[in-house]
Each structure stands twice: as structure tokens, then as C-alpha cells.
Design an enzyme around this catalytic site. Structure first.
Site, mmCIF file in Angstrom:
data_model
loop_
_atom_site.group_PDB
_atom_site.id
_atom_site.type_symbol
_atom_site.label_atom_id
_atom_site.label_comp_id
_atom_site.label_asym_id
_atom_site.label_seq_id
_atom_site.Cartn_x
_atom_site.Cartn_y
_atom_site.Cartn_z
ATOM 1 N N LYS A 1 0.840 -1.204 0.000
ATOM 2 C CA LYS A 1 0.000 0.000 0.000
ATOM 3 C C LYS A 1 0.871 1.249 0.000
ATOM 4 O O LYS A 1 0.690 2.160 -0.805
ATOM 5 C CB LYS A 1 -0.905 -0.017 1.231
ATOM 6 C CG LYS A 1 -1.657 1.276 1.466
ATOM 7 C CD LYS A 1 -2.259 1.309 2.871
ATOM 8 C CE LYS A 1 -2.961 2.625 3.142
ATOM 9 N NZ LYS A 1 -4.196 2.790 2.385
ATOM 10 N N ASN B 1 -15.477 -8.329 0.426
ATOM 11 C CA ASN B 1 -15.309 -6.879 0.455
ATOM 12 C C ASN B 1 -14.168 -6.452 -0.474
ATOM 13 O O ASN B 1 -13.706 -5.327 -0.450
ATOM 14 C CB ASN B 1 -15.036 -6.441 1.898
ATOM 15 C CG ASN B 1 -15.235 -4.959 2.066
ATOM 16 O OD1 ASN B 1 -15.825 -4.297 1.205
ATOM 17 N ND2 ASN B 1 -14.719 -4.413 3.141
ATOM 18 N N GLY C 1 -25.364 12.090 8.097
ATOM 19 C CA GLY C 1 -24.752 11.901 9.419
ATOM 20 C C GLY C 1 -23.418 12.588 9.612
ATOM 21 O O GLY C 1 -23.290 13.495 10.410
ATOM 22 N N ASP D 1 -14.865 5.442 12.519
ATOM 23 C CA ASP D 1 -15.449 4.447 11.640
ATOM 24 C C ASP D 1 -16.804 4.043 12.213
ATOM 25 O O ASP D 1 -16.951 3.927 13.425
ATOM 26 C CB ASP D 1 -14.522 3.225 11.568
ATOM 27 C CG ASP D 1 -15.104 2.119 10.715
ATOM 28 O OD1 ASP D 1 -14.782 2.090 9.525
ATOM 29 O OD2 ASP D 1 -15.890 1.291 11.240
ATOM 30 N N CYS E 1 -7.305 -0.738 2.257
ATOM 31 C CA CYS E 1 -7.507 -1.905 3.102
ATOM 32 C C CYS E 1 -8.496 -1.568 4.205
ATOM 33 O O CYS E 1 -8.632 -0.403 4.570
ATOM 34 C CB CYS E 1 -6.200 -2.314 3.764
ATOM 35 S SG CYS E 1 -4.897 -2.671 2.580
ATOM 36 N N HIS F 1 -30.593 4.284 6.647
ATOM 37 C CA HIS F 1 -29.881 4.769 5.465
ATOM 38 C C HIS F 1 -29.165 3.596 4.808
ATOM 39 O O HIS F 1 -28.635 2.722 5.489
ATOM 40 C CB HIS F 1 -28.863 5.837 5.850
ATOM 41 C CG HIS F 1 -27.855 6.092 4.776
ATOM 42 N ND1 HIS F 1 -28.177 6.739 3.609
ATOM 43 C CD2 HIS F 1 -26.553 5.724 4.659
ATOM 44 C CE1 HIS F 1 -27.102 6.775 2.831
ATOM 45 N NE2 HIS F 1 -26.110 6.172 3.439
ATOM 46 N N HIS G 1 -19.625 11.265 -3.549
ATOM 47 C CA HIS G 1 -18.330 10.640 -3.828
ATOM 48 C C HIS G 1 -17.459 11.524 -4.706
ATOM 49 O O HIS G 1 -16.289 11.246 -4.907
ATOM 50 C CB HIS G 1 -18.527 9.282 -4.493
ATOM 51 C CG HIS G 1 -19.317 8.331 -3.647
ATOM 52 N ND1 HIS G 1 -20.692 8.271 -3.697
ATOM 53 C CD2 HIS G 1 -18.927 7.455 -2.689
ATOM 54 C CE1 HIS G 1 -21.106 7.368 -2.818
ATOM 55 N NE2 HIS G 1 -20.066 6.870 -2.195
#
Ligand code: GLN
Ligand code: ZN
EC number: 2.1.1.14
Length: 761
Positions: free
Chosen positions: A18, A116, A438, A495, A522, A647, A701
Site C-alpha cells: 500500500k 469486500n 450523518g 469508523d 484496506c 440509510h 463521492h
């Protein structure tokens, strides 16, 4: 003795890849620097597996971005907009496809089955000129060989590649992608010929689409493809690998009848049907790659149980034809437990990350040949037993409460229309009420405050003050913007799952348990190891503080049980549904505490409900039933006047719209703007929806600021299919990844658009 690993994580134990990728993309390091880090990671993975004693070690499971994109490069299927002019595909073309460049956007990315991990979707059509344009598979094979490791090169199988692709822009949507088999197989043959020439004795083709519900013409494509490849493959052993679910009977038949194939790989962790199919008949003389070590989770294998499964398989396929393997590539689990210095010994003894799973696979293979490592097996049995009986895992009160849920539907007593009326009397909102999802922008300063508080570098008081100041700023901004239902901005959360996991019992957190999500991105899922309970309120303090700063309704903001479940490593010693019900009960307590504290609107996010949908259609109804039930449990206890919002991200809802209605929320805010109003087509087709609904009016986005006209236009389109009194106006999702410079004008335009429309209604 035969052991095999389907694939291995690429990022490195400390996400070395990464950092090397991002530094290269930022222009801070050279291509050579990046290649050096990558080669180092590959070498250490090969050495590690070979030191352990793995017989079939994979190569070409490394990738600078994604293995499907690697295949697109191998086939030279570069969309014309990237102006590739032929020759071996290098970093510039490769990363342009993956990430876009200054003038062209990236190719589309989508979820890899129900994981994922996200892959880059090939864009194909009748005009693509396929050519052998990336020799990566052969190069990696040779690279390993030069290090003394004879590997099994892994290719994405030709049929799965086509089934995972989409018609390119301008190509008819009904274009039969499988008709391109004849064009791509010649390239596969070139690759195979080079691999053989380099000395490969096995080649692995990953064909995971075989576990999906395929139609007969799709299954026939497998038969045709491998028959076509047969002569190219002569002289080399071929493994066709499947994973992620039980394989349907018809697919099993097709697979095990493929010509020229010597071995078949199955996921024996997910479901039990495949095991029955194998027991019911496996072709003689073929190898069975038995995936008994879970590649999707972080739990230590129950070695005794696996050994007995393997022994029963041995009697079917023969001692020399059974290969012990992982259920799928280890890409989907964390990398190495040795780096977890903060987890306590007891929990650590229950876990196995990729590096440990390699050892498990090998130990099982050795045990089959009579070389059982007794000490290793007995330590494993002790750990399994301690996990079963540990008081940290078992909470009788929670188990009882979850068991007591059965047999009841948990539906609010009043129907949604009457509830909305009761809520409106209390809330007194204008038509087309505005709200946000939110989070507000997470500034560098905010992240610093949270980090320093966690590291105990700033005091509780200073932290409290900083967060309250931030909330106040967000509240004032929303009042200035004249938004109707406010949020506190979630500044205390890094998170949306971790924040709750940290406060619930039954959760553990790793320091380095990263799993690749896409490219260099990740995620570090929490581990749910025990019965879940909520010792203390989790959000009441901040929500009450926020409510005290304004007269307008302040939404309490929670993450729903299904999303917490789907974004965690979940325990494997009870059904997922059971764990979900336990989380639902914890969230229910939180909802009721918020209500008691005077919060009248509570949002319970179920961002990941859709993505937990099982691969096989036959399993959808069961999943949706317990998932939706879990959601209802969280809020069944509130008064009619308490408004429950939910949501959801992603816009592919059409197939689950009845389940969404069944959630019985008062208001749902839902992503809409990136999907050509796909969502609205459901209502156009006459689905009755009585609850409040806020299809996102702009895409968060992107940094782009939508104009008032454009937003008004969107709202008008919604008004054409939805009743005026149920429509809400809000962005697509939370604003945490945006900057204030983008958020302020965008919300300003959103509110103006709304006000203009209100005067006309
Ligand atoms: N409430 C969350 C936020 O706004 C929702 C995020 C999500 O849907 N992924 O950040
Ligand atoms: Zn969202």
C-alpha cells in the site's frame, strides 16, 4: 503428502505494498522502488510457504491492483479511451485503467462475489482486439523458480473472466460476452505454452463463477472452453478452482466432466452440499483439492474436525489424490498474527491469519500421511476447547434474550402512515424536509484530536471540549443553511462500525489485521468473538449534547446490526443470524436510551444490508428474513412519535425492495444519484411505498458541486413517481470524505432547490 494454497494476500504484513503504491502514485518514488518492494513481498511469501512445506505454492496471485485487471492486461483488452498503443502493458496504462488519469476516468469497480474485495470490471465487445500484452504470469513463475520455488501459476479462468465482464460503452447491453471465448482462448494458449516452456507442471484456473446460479448455456461454455484448451494443456496438470459457496449440482457435474482437467478445488467451509456431492460421486483418478481451512475468516481451524472430514474424503478419492487446501484465496483474511502484540494470549490462541493458515494446511496434510504433529494438534484442541467454554465468549443472559426473540415478528404496533402523522404533529416539518446522512467533513485537526485522546496525550476535558466545539460548529452551519432535521456530524467516530464495536462486549480489535478492499485500500474489520452486549450507552452523551445546542430535531445516529455484522469478522461457532440478533438487542437498548434522553428522530444505518446477500438465490429469502427482522428488533419498542430513519448505500435495491419495505422504518435515505435513477424505476413500475423516502439528490463521492437547477430537476423526477408528502431531500451518503468548501455550497444549493419547489407545490 499434498498441501495447496489457493492464493495469498499481497499487501504484506504491515501494508508495505500500500505504502509503496501510494508513494509511487504521488510521484514520491520511482517505478523501480515500487517493483523492489513488490518483488520483496513475493519472495518472502514464496519462501514462507516453501519453508512450511507447502507442495502446491501459488504464483501470479500477487497484483499491483487486482487480478481481474491483470487478466485484462494479459488479454490486451484495454478500452480505447486509455490510448494504449500496443506492446507490453506498463504501469501507466495499467494504473490509468485502475484509477483514471488527468483526462480519463477509471474503469468501473465492483464487488468480488460476496467479499469486500473489489475488482475492475472488464469492458468488452465485438471490436476488442485481444492480444497477449502482459507476461506477468510467466514472469512471476520464472521469478519464483529462480528463487528455488516451483509454483503453480494461477490464472483467472477464461469463462469466469467473461462472465464477470460487461459490454463496453456503445456496445449493445445484450451482447453475448461468452461469444468472445473464441477470441480469448488463443491468448490463454500462448500463456499456457510459455508456462509449460518455463517448466510449470501444474496450472490453476480460478473459476469461482461456477458456484453461482448459472444457466445451462453458461455451463456449456465451461465444457467448450476446456475442450478447446485441452491440447494446449497436454503435458501439464490442470486444477480448476472454485470457491465462496456450495457448488450447485449441475455445475459440479459440468466441472468434474471437463476434459483435460486433473484436479478440482472446492470450498468445504461454506455450506455442506458440496461435500455430499463429492461423497455421491467423484471421478476416479482425479485430484480433489479440499478447501477445509477458511480463507474468509480469522479463526483457527478445528484441526480434529477437519482431519476427520479429510479422512472420509480420502476413502472416496484415494490417498494419493487428496490435497489439503484453503477454502479460497487467503486474500480475504488478515496477514500475520505475529504482528498482533496487543491482543491477549487467550484470544490469540483462537485465531489464525494467512501465515498461520498456511501452517494449518500443511499440518493437516502431514497428519494424513501419518506424520501428525501431536503437540501442534493438542495445542489446537486446547484452544478450541477454551474458546467453547470461555466466560468471555459466553454470556448466558444474552443467549437467553436472543433465544426469546424467536417466534415473534417484532413489528411496531401502528402502521407507518399513522406513525408519520403522529410524528409530524410533534416535528412540524415543512414539505420536502431536508436532512443529511450523518457525518460532516473530518478535518485533519479533528483526526489529530481523536488520535491524541486515544493515545492519552490530551485530557478527557480537552477532548470533550474539542468535540463539543466541532458539534456546535456543525449545528450552527446547518441552522444557517436552514436544514430541517440536523445531525451532530459524527466527529467522535473514526469508523461507523469500530466506534460501536469498541463499546460493545464480545468485540476485539487488531493492530494490523488489514484486508485489501480495492487497490491500495484496506479495511481492518473488528473481530466478534463472543456474545454481544452493551455495558453502557454509546451515543447518548454526544447526541444529547448536540440536541441541547438547537431547537430543531437532532437525529440520533446509530449503525444497524446487519451492517455491524457484515463489516466484521464474525464468529463461526454459531449461525450469523444468532450473532446479528444479539447485536440487534444491544442497539435496541441504545435506541431506547436515546428516546428517553429526548431524541425524537433516530437513524439506524444499514449501509451494508444489501451486500450481505448470499451468492445463491436459494439462500436470499432466509438471509433477508433474519436481517430485516434484526433491524425491526432495534426499534420495535419506541413510541409512535419517535421517528426511525434508516440509510443505505449502493443503489441496487430493486431486487430487495419488498425487504426494505418490510424493515418498516419511518424514513429511508438511500443512494440514488449514481444510478440513472434505477431506484425510481421501481416506483414507476407501481411498487407502493408509504414510508418517508429520501433518494440522494447528489453524489457525495465526487468533489463536484451540484447546481440548484440540477438538484431541483432531480427532485422533480422523484415527485413524478412519489407522493409529495413522503419525499425527503438529502445527499447520497455521509459527508466525511468531503471538504467544507464543497459541502457548504452543495448543501446551500440543495436547500435553495427545495425552497423553490415548495412554493410551487
Ligand atoms: N451515518 C454515516 C455517515 O454519514 C453513514 C455512512 C454510510 O452510509 N456508509 O457517515
Ligand atoms: Zn451511505
Amino acid at each position: 503428502m499434498a498441501s495447496h494454497i489457493v492464493g495469498y494476500p499481497r499487501m504484506g504484513p504491515k501494508r508495505e505494498l500500500k505504502f509503496a503504491l501510494e508513494s509511487f502514485w504521488d510521484g514520491k518514488s520511482s517505478a523501480e522502488d515500487l517493483e523492489k518492494v513488490a518483488a520483496g513481498l513475493r519472495a518472502s511469501i514464496w519462501k514462507q510457504m516453501s519453508d512450511v512445506g507447502i507442495k502446491y505454492i501459488p504464483s501470479n496471485t500477487f497484483s499491483y491492483y487486482d487480478q481481474v485487471l491483470d487478466t485484462t492486461a494479459m488479454l490486451g483488452a484495454v478500452p480505447p479511451r486509455y490510448n494504449w498503443t500496443g506492446g507490453e502493458i506498463g504501469f501507466s496504462t495499467f494504473f490509468s485503467m485502475a484509477r483514471g488519469n488527468d483526462s480519463v476516468p477509471a474503469m468501473e469497480m465492483t464487488k468480488w462475489f460476496d467479499t469486500n474485495y473489489h475488482f475492475i470490471v472488464p469492458e468488452l465487445g465485438p471490436d476488442v482486439n485481444f492480444s497477449y500484452a502482459s507476461h506477468k504470469a510467466v514472469n512471476e513463475y520464472k521469478e519464483a523458480k529462480a528463487q528455488g520455488v516451483d509454483t503453480v501459476p494461477v490464472l483467472v479462468g477464461p469463462v469466469s473472466y467473461l462472465l464477470l465482464s460487461k459490454p463496453a460503452k456503445g456496445v449493445d447491453k445484450t451482447f453475448p460476452l461468452l461469444s468472445l471465448l473464441d477470441k480469448i482462448l488463443p491468448i490463454y494458449k500462448e500463456v499456457i505454452a510459455e508456462l509449460k516452456a518455463a517448466g510449470a507442471s501444474w496450472i490453476q484456473f480460478d473459476e469461482p463463477t461456477l458456484v453461482k446460479d448459472l444457466e445451462s448455456h453458461q455451463l456449456e461454455a465451461f465444457t467448450k472452453a476446456y475442450a478447446d484448451l485441452q491440447s494446449a494443456l497436454s503435458g501439464v496438470e490442470v486444477l480448476v478452482e472454485t470457491y465462496f459457496a456450495d457448488i450447485p449440482g449441475a455445475a459440479f457435474k459440468t466441472l468434474t466432466s471437463l476434459s483435460g482437467v486433473s484436479g478440482f478445488g472446492f470450498d468445504l467451509v461454506r455450506g455442506t452440499q458440496t461435500l455430499d456431492l463429492i461423497k455421491g460421486g467423484f471421478p476416479s483418478g482425479k485430484y480433489l483439492f479440499a478447501g477445509v481451512v477458511d480463507g474468509r475468516n480469522i479463526w483457527a481451524n478445528d484441526l480434529d474436525a477437519s482431519l476427520s472430514t479429510l479422512q472420509s474424503l480420502e476413502s472416496i478419492v484415494g490417498k494419493d489424490k487428496l490435497v489439503v487446501s484453503t477454502s479460497c484465496s487467503l486474500l480475504h483474511t488478515a496477514v500475520d498474527l505475529v504482528n498482533e502484540t496487543k491482543l491477549d494470549q487467550e484470544i490469540k490462541s483462537w485465531l489464525a491469519f494467512a501465515a498461520q493458515k498456511v501452517v494449518e494446511v500443511n499440518a493437516l496434510a502431514k497428519a494424513l500421511t501419518g506424520q501428525k504433529d501431536e503437540a501442534y494438534f493438542s495445542a489446537n484442541a486446547t484452544a478450541q476447547a477454551s474458546r467453547k467454554s470461555s466466560p468471555r465468549v459466553n454470556n448466558e443472559a444474552v443467549q437467553k434474550a436472543a433465544a426469546a426473540l424467536k417466534g415473534s415478528d417484532h413489528r411496531r404496533a401502528t402502521d407507518v402512515t399513522s406513525r408519520l402523522n403522529a410524528q409530524q404533529k410533534k416535528l412540524n416539518l415543512p414539505i420536502l424536509p431536508t436532512t443529511t446522512i450523518g457525518s460532516f467533513p473530518q478535518t485533519v485537526e479533528l483526526r489529530r484530536v481523536r488520535r491524541e485522546y486515544k493515545a492519552k496525550k490530551i485530557s478527557e476535558e480537552d477532548y470533550d471540549k474539542a468535540i463539543k466545539e466541532e458539534i456546535n460548529k456543525v449545528v450552527k452551519l446547518q441552522e444557517e443553511l436552514d436544514i430541517d432535521v440536523l445531525v451532530h456530524g459524527e466527529p467522535e467516530r473514526n469508523d461507523m462500525v469500530e466506534y460501536f464495536g469498541e463499546q460493545l462486549s464480545g468485540f476485539a480489535f487488531t493492530a494490523n489485521g488489514w484486508v485489501q478492499s480495492y487497490g491500495s485500500r484496506c479495511v481492518k474489520p473488528p473481530i466478534i468473538y463472543g456474545d454481544v452486549s452493551r455495558p453502557n450507552p454509546m451515543t447518548v452523551y454526544w447526541s444529547s449534547a448536540a440536541q441541547s445546542m438547537t431547537k430543531r430535531p437532532m437525529k440520533g445516529m446509530l449503525t444497524g446490526p446487519v451492517t455491524i455484522l457484515n463489516w466484521s469478522f464474525v464468529r463461526n461457532d454459531q449461525p450469523r443470524s444468532e450473532t446479528c440478533y444479539q447485536i440487534a438487542l444491544a442497539i435496541k437498548d441504545e435506541v431506547e436510551d436515546l428516546e428517553k434522553a429526548g431524541i425524537t428522530v433516530i437513524q439506524i444505518d444499514e449501509a451494508a444490508l444489501r451486500e450481505g446477500l448470499p451468492l445463491r438465490k436459494s439462500e436470499h429469502a432466509f438471509y433477508l428474513d433474519w436481517a430485516v427482522h434484526s433491524f425491526r428488533i432495534t426499534n420495535v419498542g419506541v413510541q409512535d412519535t419517535t421517528q426511525i430513519h434508516t440509510h443505505m448505500c449502493y443503489s441496487n435495491f430493486n431486487d430487495i425492495i419488498q425487504s426494505i419495505i418490510n424493515m418498516d422504518a419511518d424514513v429511508i435515505t438511500i443512494e440514488n444519484s449514481r444510478s440513472d435513477e434505477k431506484l425510481l424505476s421501481v416506483f414507476r413500475e407501481g411498487v407502493k411505498y408509504g414510508a418517508g423516502i429520501g433518494p440522494g439528490v447528489y453524489d457525495i463521492h465526487s468533489p463536484r458541486i451540484p447546481s440548484t437547477d440540477e438538484i431541483a430537476d432531480r427532485i422533480n423526477k422523484m415527485l413524478a413517481v412519489l407522493e409529495t408528502n413522503i419525499l425527503w431531500v438529502n445527499p447520497d451518503c455521509g459527508l466525511k470524505t468531503r471538504k467544507y468548501g464543497e459541502v457548504k455550497p452543495a448543501l446551500e444549493n440543495m436547500v435553495s432547490a427545495c425552497k423553490i419547489l415548495r412554493t410551487k407545490l
